[in-house]
Structures are given as structure tokens and as C-alpha cells.
Design a protein around this motif. Structure first.
Motif, PDB file in Angstrom:
ATOM      1  N   SER A   1      22.945 -15.535  46.167  1.00  0.00           N
ATOM      2  CA  SER A   1      22.633 -15.897  47.278  1.00  0.00           C
ATOM      3  C   SER A   1      20.811 -14.582  46.677  1.00  0.00           C
ATOM      4  O   SER A   1      21.436 -13.854  46.588  1.00  0.00           O
ATOM      5  CB  SER A   1      23.755 -15.520  47.953  1.00  0.00           C
ATOM      6  N   PRO A   2      20.009 -14.797  47.756  1.00  0.00           N
ATOM      7  CA  PRO A   2      19.170 -13.642  47.587  1.00  0.00           C
ATOM      8  C   PRO A   2      19.428 -11.871  48.918  1.00  0.00           C
ATOM      9  O   PRO A   2      20.426 -12.430  49.760  1.00  0.00           O
ATOM     10  CB  PRO A   2      17.421 -13.508  47.738  1.00  0.00           C
ATOM     11  N   ASN A   3      19.430 -10.999  48.592  1.00  0.00           N
ATOM     12  CA  ASN A   3      19.200 -10.160  49.533  1.00  0.00           C
ATOM     13  C   ASN A   3      20.824  -9.819  49.850  1.00  0.00           C
ATOM     14  O   ASN A   3      21.347  -9.265  51.335  1.00  0.00           O
ATOM     15  CB  ASN A   3      19.020 -10.538  50.918  1.00  0.00           C
ATOM     16  N   THR A   4      21.416  -9.456  48.709  1.00  0.00           N
ATOM     17  CA  THR A   4      22.516  -9.190  49.049  1.00  0.00           C
ATOM     18  C   THR A   4      23.145  -7.575  49.098  1.00  0.00           C
ATOM     19  O   THR A   4      22.396  -7.115  48.358  1.00  0.00           O
ATOM     20  CB  THR A   4      23.612  -9.374  47.434  1.00  0.00           C
ATOM     21  N   PRO A   5      23.801  -7.558  49.875  1.00  0.00           N
ATOM     22  CA  PRO A   5      23.645  -6.060  50.248  1.00  0.00           C
ATOM     23  C   PRO A   5      24.610  -4.898  49.446  1.00  0.00           C
ATOM     24  O   PRO A   5      25.493  -5.876  48.338  1.00  0.00           O
ATOM     25  CB  PRO A   5      25.123  -5.827  51.750  1.00  0.00           C
ATOM     26  N   GLY A   6      23.938  -4.373  48.992  1.00  0.00           N
ATOM     27  CA  GLY A   6      24.358  -3.355  48.006  1.00  0.00           C
ATOM     28  C   GLY A   6      23.023  -3.194  46.161  1.00  0.00           C
ATOM     29  O   GLY A   6      23.422  -3.022  45.491  1.00  0.00           O
TER      30      GLY A   6
ATOM     31  N   ASP B   1      15.525  -9.344  41.200  1.00  0.00           N
ATOM     32  CA  ASP B   1      14.866 -10.400  40.463  1.00  0.00           C
ATOM     33  C   ASP B   1      15.284 -11.395  39.496  1.00  0.00           C
ATOM     34  O   ASP B   1      15.048 -12.459  39.380  1.00  0.00           O
ATOM     35  CB  ASP B   1      13.554  -9.151  39.740  1.00  0.00           C
ATOM     36  N   MET B   2      16.466 -10.017  38.979  1.00  0.00           N
ATOM     37  CA  MET B   2      17.213 -10.950  38.039  1.00  0.00           C
ATOM     38  C   MET B   2      17.816 -12.410  38.741  1.00  0.00           C
ATOM     39  O   MET B   2      17.802 -13.714  38.688  1.00  0.00           O
ATOM     40  CB  MET B   2      18.353 -10.532  36.924  1.00  0.00           C
ATOM     41  N   LYS B   3      18.577 -12.289  39.636  1.00  0.00           N
ATOM     42  CA  LYS B   3      18.767 -13.588  40.404  1.00  0.00           C
ATOM     43  C   LYS B   3      17.421 -14.083  40.846  1.00  0.00           C
ATOM     44  O   LYS B   3      18.295 -16.064  40.889  1.00  0.00           O
ATOM     45  CB  LYS B   3      19.843 -13.020  41.547  1.00  0.00           C
TER      46      LYS B   3
ATOM     47  N   LYS C   1      32.978  -7.912  41.933  1.00  0.00           N
ATOM     48  CA  LYS C   1      31.692  -7.393  41.188  1.00  0.00           C
ATOM     49  C   LYS C   1      31.618  -6.943  40.537  1.00  0.00           C
ATOM     50  O   LYS C   1      32.637  -5.933  39.657  1.00  0.00           O
ATOM     51  CB  LYS C   1      31.521  -6.037  42.957  1.00  0.00           C
ATOM     52  N   TYR C   2      30.624  -7.530  39.517  1.00  0.00           N
ATOM     53  CA  TYR C   2      29.912  -7.231  38.073  1.00  0.00           C
ATOM     54  C   TYR C   2      29.233  -6.502  38.228  1.00  0.00           C
ATOM     55  O   TYR C   2      28.157  -6.486  38.811  1.00  0.00           O
ATOM     56  CB  TYR C   2      29.785  -7.991  37.670  1.00  0.00           C
ATOM     57  N   TRP C   3      30.025  -4.809  38.081  1.00  0.00           N
ATOM     58  CA  TRP C   3      29.215  -3.635  38.399  1.00  0.00           C
ATOM     59  C   TRP C   3      27.904  -3.177  36.995  1.00  0.00           C
ATOM     60  O   TRP C   3      28.345  -3.081  35.611  1.00  0.00           O
ATOM     61  CB  TRP C   3      29.722  -2.452  38.359  1.00  0.00           C
TER      62      TRP C   3
END
Length: 255
Positions: free
Chosen positions: A156-161, A168-170, A208-210
């Protein structure tokens, strides 16, 4: 089934480099997951445990998983790309491999037999059948009372954080999935697909994958996460036939 089949067209570029990339990716993901592979209530100590990993590549996840299962367990890896698959491993526990496409039902001798079926980052390759049909095929591998675990990316675009580089990768990944005919946001619909395919007790767990400093103070973990993503970027761009300039932009933003 014989592994000597015609090599299919792989979604990402450079099949020869993929095993190395996937090995590094697995190590990074497992670090983020604190080493946990199975999230459902699966009895890993069950003597006759049967596990299926679909999209197994060279079997790295199964080799990790077998450290915590009974020696008599049966582990099976399936992948659509024959050159990924290593020889069968006598174990214990034994790991055997076969070529299989998630767009097709599992072979009759594997139907409704596995206590745990695992799938990671594979569903976007199901354009031939459609993702919903591929989900039904996976459900057909699970024994009564067994568990199916599908791990996919939320693009999903514009994910918080989310950093600009990751956004860009997404965006590139969404374009690549659209190019193959897949809904780039299919991950949001997987729970309903699983229920429609007849599964009960369907749950969604967000992880979450950091990348980079989000991995913590251990510099080796930080570098490993960045290295994994930097290996993924050219594979994505090769599959999408995108520009070298965009590749340099993404890499520089992860450094």
C-alpha cells in the motif's frame, strides 16, 4: 515428479543470482522475526509431522525448521524453478524436493496431508491461474486440523513511517505485479480468499521488517538488512525492465 523440466520464466531477473539473494533475505527476515518460522499452533514435536514449503528455492527455510522438529518428521519443498532445487537431503529429518507450480493443484499424493504448509513471497507469481485459485490449491495441501501460513508484502502506498526510498521500491513492485496481471494490493485480500477456500480460524499478523538503523544497535544486522534490499532492487528492476538511473537512486537512498 522429475526435476528435469523446462526452466520457466522467473518473475525477477537473473535466476543464477537468486539463491544467494534469497539466502540473505531469509537471514534478514528471520532476524526481524526473532528466528520464528511457524506462527500457528503447530505441534513441531509431532513424530509424524508433515511440512510443506511452497516456493522453497534451495530449501533454506526447511533446513532452519528441521532443527526444531522430530527426526521422523517429513519435510517437502516445492518450487517452480528446477535449477533452484538441491538434491534430496536424507537428514534426519529428510527433506525431499520436487518441481511444482502453485497455479496447479498439488499432486494427488500430497493432497490434504500436511500439518503445516508455508508460503513466503510467492503469490504474485500466480498470474496464470489467478491468486484466488492458487490459494485454493494451497489449501488443498493441508490436512484436516492443519495450518496454512502465507507471508506477503503490504505494498500500500503512503505507509506511515515508510521512508521515501522504500515507498519508491514499493511503487516499482506494484508496477511489476501489474505487469504480470496480479493485483498489486492482493495481500489485503488474502484473509478473505482463505476463508472463501474453506479455511477456519483465519488470522492476520502484521510484521515490520526493518531496514538499516531500524534493526537496532548491532551494525552487522544493519548492514545485512541493507545488503539484502540492495540485492533485491536490481532483481526487481531487471524484472520490470526499468532504468539504471532509478536503480542508482534507490541504492543511494538505502546507503
Amino acid at each position: 515428479m522429475s526435476n528435469k523440466q523446462e526452466e520457466p520464466k522467473y518473475l525477477l531477473a537473473n535466476v543464477g543470482a537468486e539463491v544467494d539473494r534469497l539466502t540473505k533475505q531469509h537471514a534478514w527476515l528471520q532476524k526481524c522475526l526473532d528466528g520464528q518460522i511457524v506462527f500457528g499452533p503447530v505441534d513441531l514435536g509431532k513424530p509424524d509431522l508433515r511440512v510443506l514449503d511452497v516456493g522453497c528455492a534451495d530449501g533454506i527455510l526447511l533446513r532452519d525448521l528441521r532443527k526444531g522438529v522430530a527426526p521422523s518428521a517429513e519435510l517437502v519443498g516445492l518450487d517452480v524453478t528446477p535449477s533452484f532445487l538441491p538434491p534430496n537431503d536424507p537428514g534426519p529429518p529428510a527433506i525431499r524436493y520436487a518441481v511444482h507450480d502453485i497455479c496447479d493443484p498439488v499432486p494427488a499424493n500430497m493432497a490434504n496431508t500436511f500439518d503445516f504448509t508455508h508460503v513466503r513471497f510467492v503469490m504474485a507469481g500466480a498470474s496464470k491461474s489467478g491468486i484466488a485459485e492458487a490459494v485454493r490449491n494451497l489449501v488443498g495441501s493441508v490436512a484436516p486440523g492443519g495450518w496454512l501460513q502465507i507471508q506477503e508484502m503490504d505494498l500500500s502506498p503512503n505507509t506511515p513511517g515508510c521512508t521515501p526510498a522504500l515507498e519508491d521500491m514499493k511503487s516499482v513492485l506494484r508496477s511489476l505485479f501489474e505487469k504480470t496481471g496480479a493485483d498489486p494490493l492482493f495481500a489485503k485480500n488474502l484473509a478473505k480468499m482463505l476463508e472463501d477456500a474453506g479455511l477456519q480460524n483465519v488470522a492476520v499478523k502484521k510484521v515490520k521488517y526493518w531496514v538499516g538503523k531500524g534493526m537496532g544497535e548491532n551494525q552487522a544486522d544493519v548492514e545485512a538488512s541493507i545488503a539484502s534490499v540492495k540485492l533485491t532492487i536490481p532483481a526487481i528492476l531487471g524484472g520490470a525492465a526499468s532504468t539504471f538511473a532509478l536503480f542508482r537512486f534507490l541504492v543511494n537512498h538505502f546507503e
